[in-house]
Design an enzyme around this catalytic site. Sequence first.
Site, PDB file in Angstrom:
ATOM      1  N   LYS A   1       4.574  -9.491   3.500  1.00 23.52           N
ATOM      2  CA  LYS A   1       4.157  -9.844   2.135  1.00 23.52           C
ATOM      3  C   LYS A   1       4.684  -8.801   1.160  1.00 23.52           C
ATOM      4  CE  LYS A   1       0.168 -11.129  -0.701  1.00 23.52           C
ATOM      5  NZ  LYS A   1      -1.245 -11.524  -0.710  1.00 23.52           N
TER       6      LYS A   1
ATOM      7  N   GLY B   1      -4.465 -18.295  -4.877  1.00 20.04           N
ATOM      8  CA  GLY B   1      -5.232 -17.049  -4.922  1.00 20.04           C
ATOM      9  C   GLY B   1      -6.329 -17.069  -5.959  1.00 20.04           C
TER      10      GLY B   1
ATOM     11  N   GLY C   1      -3.134 -14.839 -11.417  1.00 19.61           N
ATOM     12  CA  GLY C   1      -3.551 -15.965 -12.256  1.00 19.61           C
ATOM     13  C   GLY C   1      -2.342 -16.721 -12.781  1.00 19.61           C
TER      14      GLY C   1
ATOM     15  N   CYS D   1       0.838  -1.206   0.000  1.00 21.01           N
ATOM     16  CA  CYS D   1       0.000   0.000   0.000  1.00 21.01           C
ATOM     17  C   CYS D   1       0.873   1.256   0.000  1.00 21.01           C
ATOM     18  CB  CYS D   1      -0.883   0.078   1.237  1.00 21.01           C
ATOM     19  SG  CYS D   1      -1.357  -1.485   1.890  1.00 21.01           S
TER      20      CYS D   1
ATOM     21  N   THR E   1       0.320  -9.022  -6.266  1.00 22.53           N
ATOM     22  CA  THR E   1       0.018  -8.941  -7.706  1.00 22.53           C
ATOM     23  C   THR E   1       0.983  -8.005  -8.439  1.00 22.53           C
ATOM     24  OG1 THR E   1      -1.574  -7.204  -7.242  1.00 22.53           O
ATOM     25  CG2 THR E   1      -2.431  -9.444  -7.437  1.00 22.53           C
TER      26      THR E   1
END
Lengths: 243, 305
Positions: B168, B268, B220, B133, B196
Amino acid sequence: MKQALYTIGENTRIAKDVYKMRLLGDSSACSQPGQFLNIQLPEKYLRRPISVCDWDAEGITIIYKILGNGTEMMSGFAASEQLDVLTGLGNGYDMSKSGDRPLLIGGGVGVPPLYGLCRRLVEQGKQPTVILGFNTADEIFYADEFRALGVEVRIATVDGSVGIKGFVTDAMAGLDYTYFYTCGPLPMFKAIEKTVTTSGQYSLEERMGCGFGACMGCSIKTRSGNKRVCKEGPVFEREDIIW
Amino acid sequence: MVNADTKVTLCGIELDNPIIPASGTFGYGYEFAELYDINCLGSLSFKGTTREARFGNPTPRIAECERGMLNSVGLQNPGVEKVISDELPKLKKCFSKPIMANVSGFSIAEYTETCAMLDSDEQIGWFEVNISCPNVHGGGMSFGTSPEMAAEVTRAVKKVTTKPVLIKLSPNVTDIASIAKACEEAGADGISLINTLMGMRIDLRRKKPILANKMGGFSGPAILPVALRMVYQVYEAVNIPIVGMGGVSNAEDVIEMMLAGATAVQVGAANLVNPYASRDIINDLPRVMEKYRINSLTEIIGGAH
């Protein structure tokens, strides 16, 4: 929600770019008209959410319009092919609030879920009136299927080629109704919101990730807090929506 | 026949298997419990939680890609107080194992206040601190993009909890190993990666970005090679355990991730396409272990080095 394989029983063009697909298999997760299902397509990562038109013991009927390459692929599927589908998604319409003479307003590809709703309202002894809005005559579908339920059907086309020339709101003139249910594009909703005189329910649309409440991709702000269109929706009461 | 021992130990806590649904793809767990008994999971990392409630970014905030998706959800969550009062009690009813508390913040104080409030929850086994963030006191630059800021968050969170703290990491950096090392030196008990990758899709009809936020996080199967490379690099740089994630979709991917250096593996985006994905992967692990003659998953951690 249930995940299962379905066999395509029928996949036919019923209007310009609009197809009706019959999915044969377990329909036990379908509980309310206005729910949707989420179809996995070969080589596509995310599933395609499509509203349920109607269901019975043998399977589920959907009606979809070719809008992107996913729905274009779907239009090429032959009967007997199999699809992995999540069913019984979303809340669906609350039929308990309809009153005796509910008004059902469908715009374009928003028409399908109103058919399953109409059929059940008629079965409950209600007397729905149906307004279907399309751009042109070649886009019209399911008008005869609604009429076969024994309800009054008013059609509005933007170019005036069939029925009333104009929008669904032009076809609402002089109608007396106890409640309304609608599904269609956002500009139609905004016009309806200015015209309706009763409470009612809107089926909203939003780009979804999962379709079952996990990713929070399709959230909207409502008067009673943040809601997921796929889980607490897609149907929202008029009083809950912030336009 | 091999033994197919799937047990691993992450920061002193034993897991029945290394599979952990990743934060943001599994809510607070209880909705998936309607589909299957989620006690089959190694653990689960709950939805990224912040000090205050957040709606997140405007919609559309999902876009499809080849073998993946973009999201710009923007950390929608009810805020830590509601998570403690409403969400965690529901999770406890359907999950009895230690959970991973995923925490985000936009200032050091937000991280520490949120972690301090969650610290007394006995079911929380680990904190997983998302440092992707923007830091509102640091010119909006992400905490995760500089070793100094990453270390500062690590030190601050370590002061308010005795539970293991995993940091993370964002993959959107020049040198992931230096950031992992800075976290280790600041006292991190483990590293979790990758978050991501920043991406964009453009709508050809409107000729504008699909996402209202313009950019979003790419996840993905398409990102698996990037994730494997970064887990491999971080394994060489640090001596603390790694939780690997990024595009993991099947049991073979889990084995690859562990060979690269992961002690546990998060699943995920796969959960969003197949709600049973995490369970299916766990059920398939013994078959794949048999196929590749693996007796114990613990033994293969970092085996590719």
